[in-house]
Design an enzyme around this catalytic site. Sequence first.
Site, PDB file in Angstrom:
ATOM      1  CD  GLU A 167      -1.639  -2.356   1.722  1.00  0.00           C
ATOM      2  OE1 GLU A 167      -0.467  -2.514   2.126  1.00  0.00           O
ATOM      3  OE2 GLU A 167      -2.487  -3.271   1.752  1.00  0.00           O
ATOM      4  CG  HIS A 189     -10.195  -7.403   7.762  1.00  0.00           C
ATOM      5  ND1 HIS A 189      -9.208  -7.856   8.609  1.00  0.00           N
ATOM      6  CD2 HIS A 189      -9.722  -7.613   6.507  1.00  0.00           C
ATOM      7  CE1 HIS A 189      -8.200  -8.329   7.889  1.00  0.00           C
ATOM      8  NE2 HIS A 189      -8.479  -8.188   6.613  1.00  0.00           N
TER       9      HIS A 189
END
Lengths: 335, 327
Positions: free
Chosen positions: A70, A139
């Site tokens: 990322e 998450h």
Amino acid sequence: MARKISMRQALNEALDQEMARDPTVFVMGEDIVGGMGGDGEKDAWGGVLGVTKGLYSKYGDRLLDTPLSESAYIGAAVGAAACGMRPVAELMFIDFMGVCFDEIFNQAAKFKYMFGGKAETPVVIRTMIGGGFRAAAQHSQVLTPLFTHIPGLKVVVPSNAYDAKGLLIQSIRDNDPVIFCEHKNLYGLEMDVPQESYAIPFGEANVVREGKHVTIVTYGMMVHRAMDAAAQLAKDKVECEVIDLRTLSPIDWDTVLESVENTGRLVCVDEAHPRCSIASDVSAKVSQEAFKALKAGIQMVTSPHTPVPFSPSLEDIYLPSADKIAGAVRKTMAN
Amino acid sequence: MSKNPFPLDKQGLLEAYRTMRTIREFEERVHNEFAKGDIPGFVHLYAGEEASGTGIMMHLNDRDRIASTHRGHGHCIAKGVDVKEMMGEIYGKAMGSCRGKGGSMHIADLSKGMMGANGILGAGAPLACGAALAAKFRGDGGVGISFVGDGASNQGMFLESLNLAAVWNLPAIFVVENNGYAESTSRDYAVAVDSYVDRAAGFGLPGVTVDGTDFFAVYEAAGEIIKRAREGGGPALLECKMIRFFGHFEGDQQTYRGKGEVEHIRANQDCIRLFADKVMDAGVIKKPELDVIDKEIARLIEDAVVAAKAAPLPTAKDLMTDVYVTY
């Protein structure tokens, strides 16, 4: 022409129409094509939620699967944006932002101001937020307040398919960095969405239900919970005005303040944690600007100040529910 | 006139000298002005490292983008950023290149392909990947170059960028300006490998190490890898071993450096003196020609300092400009 499509399809259509319109738009992210470089089907996934499915077949190398990296690819999106491209980077879960905070907070958000107006950074970071999927603590977060806090970022949270398409098109055309947050629970939700392209301006909240007794201000998934609460309360002759903020930065204070002036009561609902949240932010603003209009103390309904739990029994009581929202409304009405 | 043994014609050599001398004069002057207390904040000087930025940037044009470091003045000058605007920025003035909102660590001019000096060490690497990606999409033959120091070469974002550039075959160049110190911490202590070339190899990238005090070594190595990247040959890493004349920041007493280290390198490893000696020894350029340039640059920098000092500071109304979300 409008037809019933899901938020997933609406987002896909927005990307498709903008890629067709503007050759500088490209899409990157982990698995956004799916199956690149392997022996199997290309375009197998279209992202983990299938939002970008089919775009690779149409636009080829303007869709880029990235390494699980990322920091590098969000940074590359920011760099490409500063060089005249319009990247849309998918960052699977907002929880993963931690590894690329620098690229978002220190680079994208600051270029225009820090360089004396000499840079534009038209990057869109699409990401998934929210609980309810038994996805546990890493998450399931919302984290929208974190990004709203940063000057130089725009934060967008659609609550339905129509808004998702119009707001994503606006995000791609916008010259500033946008954090575009999609709630997991909303991808399958269908509604009438025009086929033609349209953009919804930032900073215009949507009054999704009119009412005279209490204002409920919220966004994203919680709009639906608030609407459920409002329907419950209507049976007891309590009329709630429900405001969907749609964009958290910029934010439409006018609509919020005008509503509170009319109702005199405010309930702020936020799936994020309570401290320094959108709920606390709206509460503070209303206290400052419309104190005299208030007939009762402001109520906040948020998730508790803990990580998101895994077990279904815990997660269900963790998330703000229609009952909790209705309870908060009744509390303000009792004053 | 002797035969020119160098890879640049006489005009090119004079240009290289002019750029290096401009950086040196700029930095020496900032050093002196800072010591007087006239410059706000803190600055990190590039003096001693001029051959690196200059040798690389001479291969670039405005379409090529660089992402610089906190030690960015030299890169800015070599990339063509206006020296007066730079000086104004360092003084925090409204006429500065960032209107006084960036300061020494954030000087940028995207019209010149300068994507900014960066206060976050290693952050330039992914940005340069993005610039390289944009060039690749456009097919314009441009390259993206990031500079990091030996310290920032340990950052995750730098290492991730090497991988990203390799898997996408980007026209990206990663320059490690190895001056031996990450702030005060020695490179030998903080970098686990002896050679950055080995590190590049770990990502499938070609790498080359050059003596960064030798302008011609930098110029030739950079020329090769930049040409290769332009032609679709992909990314590469260039390590320039170099010397930092000043401390990490101005005011740094540098007690971590060996006794006499700075004096020794100034006397023996000054990249500009080495360059001047070479071109004069070869008989291609005469000393008076360099002296003329020195005088012009002294005037340029003096004018820049005078203008920056005299210029007005930004005012309250400037605080809220270039903002696109008001609260």
